[in-house]
Write an enzyme that holds these catalytic residues in place. Structure first.
Site, short mmCIF file in Angstrom:
data_model
loop_
_atom_site.label_atom_id
_atom_site.label_comp_id
_atom_site.label_asym_id
_atom_site.label_seq_id
_atom_site.Cartn_x
_atom_site.Cartn_y
_atom_site.Cartn_z
CG HIS A 1 5.00 -6.59 9.04
ND1 HIS A 1 5.53 -6.59 7.77
CD2 HIS A 1 4.33 -5.41 9.14
CE1 HIS A 1 5.22 -5.48 7.15
NE2 HIS A 1 4.47 -4.73 7.96
CG HIS B 1 1.45 -3.76 9.85
ND1 HIS B 1 2.41 -2.78 9.82
CD2 HIS B 1 1.10 -3.90 11.14
CE1 HIS B 1 2.64 -2.35 11.06
NE2 HIS B 1 1.86 -3.03 11.88
CG ASP C 1 0.53 -2.67 4.24
OD1 ASP C 1 0.52 -3.06 5.42
OD2 ASP C 1 1.50 -2.07 3.75
CG HIS C 2 3.14 -6.18 4.34
ND1 HIS C 2 4.34 -6.13 3.68
CD2 HIS C 2 2.90 -4.90 4.75
CE1 HIS C 2 4.81 -4.89 3.69
NE2 HIS C 2 3.94 -4.13 4.34
ZN LIG Z 1 3.70 -2.20 4.63
#
Ligand SMILES: [Zn+2]
Length: 234
Positions: A55, A57, A59-60
């Site tokens: 996904h 987001h 942090d990824h």
């Molecule tokens: Zn995450």
């Protein structure tokens, strides 16, 4: 398959974002942290064929472009439902994020992103997130006979069926408590939290308040909210 944990611990990312190397591809490069991206390159033996995201987001995904450049300009893909990218087949699992997919790999291995975590429960924000979609996604995952879930945060999940059962039970139990509180006449956020989230430690109360709103959205969409709780104009 190798896991490399990024140095971005927090309440929501647990001990950091998990980046995986599998079949020559990288799943979720994590934050744009040079030391982390070095470690990912090394885990891949210096050669990466492509990058897949569960996904969007940050942090990824933040490290995806920088890592792609380091790897000589390989593709970065956030696939759609049913799409095959590199060694993975994507399955749409919205809930935590609308664009969320799980990436199915060989031998019952599933890269679960933030659909299932190694520890604690997944954060579903109101608005962007959807508890209704999330529960459907969990049931979809439950229907596959998976051997191991590789979560976006926390340790491997070696008994996916039990973990997913526990997750579904946990959400429905919160919902049951919330409905009980509403039926008893509780209306304010504090009253509802005190009743249905009495176990939440004080530092998680703000997150619990958002989760409560996600629950109220679900109940509203299902026509199960008391009339005086319906948002104005609904
Ligand atoms: Zn995450």
């Amino acid at each position: 398959m190798v896991r490399v944990r990024a140095p971005n611990p927090s309440l929501l990312t647990l001990d950091g974002t998990n980046t995986y190397v599998a079949g020559g591809w990288v799943v979720d490069p994590g934050p744009d942290h040079p030391g982390h991206l070095d470690a990912v390159m090394e885990a891949a033996g210096g050669r990466i064929e492509g990058i897949a995201l569960t996904h969007s987001h940050f942090d990824h995904s933040e490290g995806a472009q920088p890592l792609a450049e380091r790897a000589g300009g390989v593709e970065v893909r956030l696939p759609e439902d049913g799409e095959e990218v590199g060694p993975f087949r994507a399955m749409a699992t919205p809930g935590h994020a609308p664009d969320h997919v799980c990436l199915l790999f060989a031998d019952g291995i599933c890269f679960a992103g933030d659909t299932v975590l190694g520890r604690g429960s997944v954060f579903i924000a109101p608005g962007e997130g959807s508890l209704l979609a999330y529960l459907d996604s969990l049931r979809l995952l439950q229907g596959l006979s998976l051997k191991v879930l590789c979560p976006g945060h926390g340790p491997y999940v070696n008994d996916p069926a039990a973990k997913i059962d526990e997750y579904i039970f946990h959400r429905l139990e919160r919902e049951r408590l919330l409905l009980e509180a509403l039926q008893a006449g509780a209306r304010s956020e504090d009253e509802l939290l005190d009743y249905a989230w009495s176990d939440a430690p004080v530092e998680l109360r703000p997150a619990a308040a958002l989760t409560l709103r996600a629950h109220l959205e679900k109940l509203s969409a299902e026509g199960r909210l008391p009339a005086d709780m319906e948002p104005e104009g609904a």
